[in-house]
Design a protein around this motif. Structure first.
Motif, PDB file in Angstrom:
ATOM      1  N   VAL A  26      62.419 101.245  80.546  1.00  0.00           N
ATOM      2  CA  VAL A  26      61.828 100.456  80.133  1.00  0.00           C
ATOM      3  C   VAL A  26      60.804 101.302  78.654  1.00  0.00           C
ATOM      4  O   VAL A  26      60.402 101.906  79.245  1.00  0.00           O
ATOM      5  CB  VAL A  26      61.286  98.900  79.904  1.00  0.00           C
ATOM      6  N   VAL A  27      61.891 100.987  77.844  1.00  0.00           N
ATOM      7  CA  VAL A  27      61.112 101.664  76.221  1.00  0.00           C
ATOM      8  C   VAL A  27      60.138 101.007  75.261  1.00  0.00           C
ATOM      9  O   VAL A  27      61.244  99.488  75.224  1.00  0.00           O
ATOM     10  CB  VAL A  27      61.886 102.806  76.040  1.00  0.00           C
ATOM     11  N   ASP A  28      59.722 101.463  75.119  1.00  0.00           N
ATOM     12  CA  ASP A  28      58.752 100.855  73.833  1.00  0.00           C
ATOM     13  C   ASP A  28      59.273 101.066  71.966  1.00  0.00           C
ATOM     14  O   ASP A  28      59.113 102.845  71.813  1.00  0.00           O
ATOM     15  CB  ASP A  28      57.604 101.298  73.271  1.00  0.00           C
ATOM     16  N   TYR A  29      60.549 100.690  71.250  1.00  0.00           N
ATOM     17  CA  TYR A  29      61.438 101.936  70.632  1.00  0.00           C
ATOM     18  C   TYR A  29      60.017 101.428  68.995  1.00  0.00           C
ATOM     19  O   TYR A  29      60.700 101.775  68.787  1.00  0.00           O
ATOM     20  CB  TYR A  29      61.342 101.128  69.866  1.00  0.00           C
ATOM     21  N   ARG A  30      59.470 100.255  69.312  1.00  0.00           N
ATOM     22  CA  ARG A  30      58.424 100.542  67.556  1.00  0.00           C
ATOM     23  C   ARG A  30      58.194 101.325  67.029  1.00  0.00           C
ATOM     24  O   ARG A  30      57.781 102.763  67.430  1.00  0.00           O
ATOM     25  CB  ARG A  30      57.628  99.867  67.928  1.00  0.00           C
ATOM     26  N   GLY A  31      58.503 101.784  65.762  1.00  0.00           N
ATOM     27  CA  GLY A  31      58.143 102.953  64.950  1.00  0.00           C
ATOM     28  C   GLY A  31      59.333 104.429  64.615  1.00  0.00           C
ATOM     29  O   GLY A  31      59.301 104.781  63.900  1.00  0.00           O
ATOM     30  N   LEU A  32      60.550 103.217  65.380  1.00  0.00           N
ATOM     31  CA  LEU A  32      61.946 103.917  65.229  1.00  0.00           C
ATOM     32  C   LEU A  32      62.128 103.980  63.569  1.00  0.00           C
ATOM     33  O   LEU A  32      62.551 102.411  63.587  1.00  0.00           O
ATOM     34  CB  LEU A  32      63.007 103.846  65.749  1.00  0.00           C
ATOM     35  N   ASN A  33      62.828 104.618  62.996  1.00  0.00           N
ATOM     36  CA  ASN A  33      63.943 103.007  61.462  1.00  0.00           C
ATOM     37  C   ASN A  33      65.142 103.640  61.624  1.00  0.00           C
ATOM     38  O   ASN A  33      65.932 104.041  62.920  1.00  0.00           O
ATOM     39  CB  ASN A  33      63.743 104.710  60.855  1.00  0.00           C
ATOM     40  N   VAL A  34      65.996 103.343  60.959  1.00  0.00           N
ATOM     41  CA  VAL A  34      67.159 102.939  61.329  1.00  0.00           C
ATOM     42  C   VAL A  34      68.371 103.746  62.138  1.00  0.00           C
ATOM     43  O   VAL A  34      68.507 103.940  62.804  1.00  0.00           O
ATOM     44  CB  VAL A  34      67.712 102.232  59.957  1.00  0.00           C
ATOM     45  N   ALA A  35      67.612 105.460  61.164  1.00  0.00           N
ATOM     46  CA  ALA A  35      68.512 106.614  61.171  1.00  0.00           C
ATOM     47  C   ALA A  35      68.613 107.202  62.749  1.00  0.00           C
ATOM     48  O   ALA A  35      69.335 107.147  63.674  1.00  0.00           O
ATOM     49  CB  ALA A  35      68.592 107.567  60.545  1.00  0.00           C
ATOM     50  N   GLN A  36      67.303 107.555  63.893  1.00  0.00           N
ATOM     51  CA  GLN A  36      66.527 107.009  64.837  1.00  0.00           C
ATOM     52  C   GLN A  36      67.461 106.043  65.717  1.00  0.00           C
ATOM     53  O   GLN A  36      67.870 107.262  66.841  1.00  0.00           O
ATOM     54  CB  GLN A  36      65.364 107.260  64.676  1.00  0.00           C
ATOM     55  N   ASP A  37      66.922 104.909  64.983  1.00  0.00           N
ATOM     56  CA  ASP A  37      67.674 104.173  66.264  1.00  0.00           C
ATOM     57  C   ASP A  37      69.439 104.344  66.715  1.00  0.00           C
ATOM     58  O   ASP A  37      69.433 104.044  67.102  1.00  0.00           O
ATOM     59  CB  ASP A  37      67.315 102.944  65.863  1.00  0.00           C
ATOM     60  N   THR A  38      70.143 104.518  65.419  1.00  0.00           N
ATOM     61  CA  THR A  38      71.046 104.453  65.404  1.00  0.00           C
ATOM     62  C   THR A  38      71.592 105.611  65.936  1.00  0.00           C
ATOM     63  O   THR A  38      73.263 105.771  66.589  1.00  0.00           O
ATOM     64  CB  THR A  38      71.800 104.775  64.399  1.00  0.00           C
ATOM     65  N   GLU A  39      70.895 106.645  66.176  1.00  0.00           N
ATOM     66  CA  GLU A  39      71.307 108.202  66.628  1.00  0.00           C
ATOM     67  C   GLU A  39      70.961 108.205  68.256  1.00  0.00           C
ATOM     68  O   GLU A  39      71.742 108.229  69.211  1.00  0.00           O
ATOM     69  CB  GLU A  39      70.495 109.073  66.110  1.00  0.00           C
ATOM     70  N   LEU A  40      69.781 107.218  68.227  1.00  0.00           N
ATOM     71  CA  LEU A  40      69.609 107.420  69.861  1.00  0.00           C
ATOM     72  C   LEU A  40      70.934 106.223  70.476  1.00  0.00           C
ATOM     73  O   LEU A  40      71.455 106.774  71.546  1.00  0.00           O
ATOM     74  CB  LEU A  40      68.188 106.250  69.923  1.00  0.00           C
ATOM     75  N   ARG A  41      71.298 105.137  69.856  1.00  0.00           N
ATOM     76  CA  ARG A  41      72.397 104.850  70.904  1.00  0.00           C
ATOM     77  C   ARG A  41      73.314 104.928  70.597  1.00  0.00           C
ATOM     78  O   ARG A  41      74.178 104.918  71.928  1.00  0.00           O
ATOM     79  CB  ARG A  41      72.391 103.635  69.850  1.00  0.00           C
ATOM     80  N   LYS A  42      73.838 106.137  70.223  1.00  0.00           N
ATOM     81  CA  LYS A  42      75.217 107.044  70.386  1.00  0.00           C
ATOM     82  C   LYS A  42      74.899 108.071  71.348  1.00  0.00           C
ATOM     83  O   LYS A  42      75.977 107.635  72.218  1.00  0.00           O
ATOM     84  CB  LYS A  42      75.342 107.898  68.447  1.00  0.00           C
TER      85      LYS A  42
END
Length: 211
Positions: A26-42
């Motif tokens: 379980v992670v806290d993802y608050r603060g990630l921008n859209v680009a970072q979230d997209t890259e993390l998912r990839k």
């Protein structure tokens, strides 16, 4: 009642997602921008890890009766889960690596092979090498004694060959000198001339022939 029925498919989806999982982090993802979230998912997808954002209440319900119910206390605020059914340490390792460039991403806790680990524990698990790396180190440690033994045998063979060559080289001049000495002795030996005996001398004398 209708609301519960609507939520049930989502609960079943989460339950199916974690069924048989080696690790759920379980992670806290608050603060990630859209680009970072997209890259993390990839990166998660490429590594064979399922990364999802669910409501905490739905996750708690889906985790009931499983080892992942240990995560209930940390299911507060925005939460995402990273799930791996193959490599127990892969989610933690990937999250820790990604967090170096996206500090907003933080561990909350995780369950790895049935055991609960808090944020600090997950950070430690993230340092465990991959299975391939561990196997490589094991194979390398097994190969080391064999390689050392082979080097020793090779050195013995090389040194032994050198000693044989040196011995042969030492024996060759000695043998040549011995043959030369023998030849010199034979050449220097005086020729022995046998003198006739008295009988032979008398028979060969002219006087004896006249008589």
């Amino acid at each position: 009642m209708a609301n519960v029925e609507l939520k049930q498919p989502m609960v079943q989806e989460i339950a199916g997602c974690v069924d048989g999982a080696q690790a759920v982090v379980v992670v806290d993802y608050r603060g990630l921008n859209v680009a970072q979230d997209t890259e993390l998912r990839k990166q998660m997808r490429d590594a064979g890890i399922t990364y999802k954002v669910y409501k905490n209440t739905l996750m708690k319900r889906a985790f009931e009766g499983t080892d992942f119910a240990q995560l209930d206390p940390v299911l507060e605020g925005p939460s995402a889960i990273a799930v791996s059914k193959d490599d127990a340490t892969a989610p933690a390792r990937l999250i820790a690596k990604f967090a170096k460039q996206a500090e907003a991403l933080e561990f909350k806790a995780g369950v790895v092979e049935g055991g609960f680990y808090d944020a600090e524990g997950m950070a430690v698990i993230a340092t465990i090498p991959t299975r391939e790396e561990l196997l490589g180190r094991l194979f390398g440690s097994m190969q080391s004694p064999i390689a050392s033994f082979a080097r020793v045998i090779n050195q013995i063979a090389e040194n032994g060959g050198a000693q044989v060559e040196e011995a042969a080289a030492d024996e060759a001049p000695a043998e040549a000198e011995s043959n030369l000495a023998s030849s010199s002795e034979e050449e220097a030996k005086p020729e022995v001339v046998e003198e006739p005996t008295a009988v032979e001398a008398e028979s060969e004398s002219p006087e004896s022939a006249d008589a």
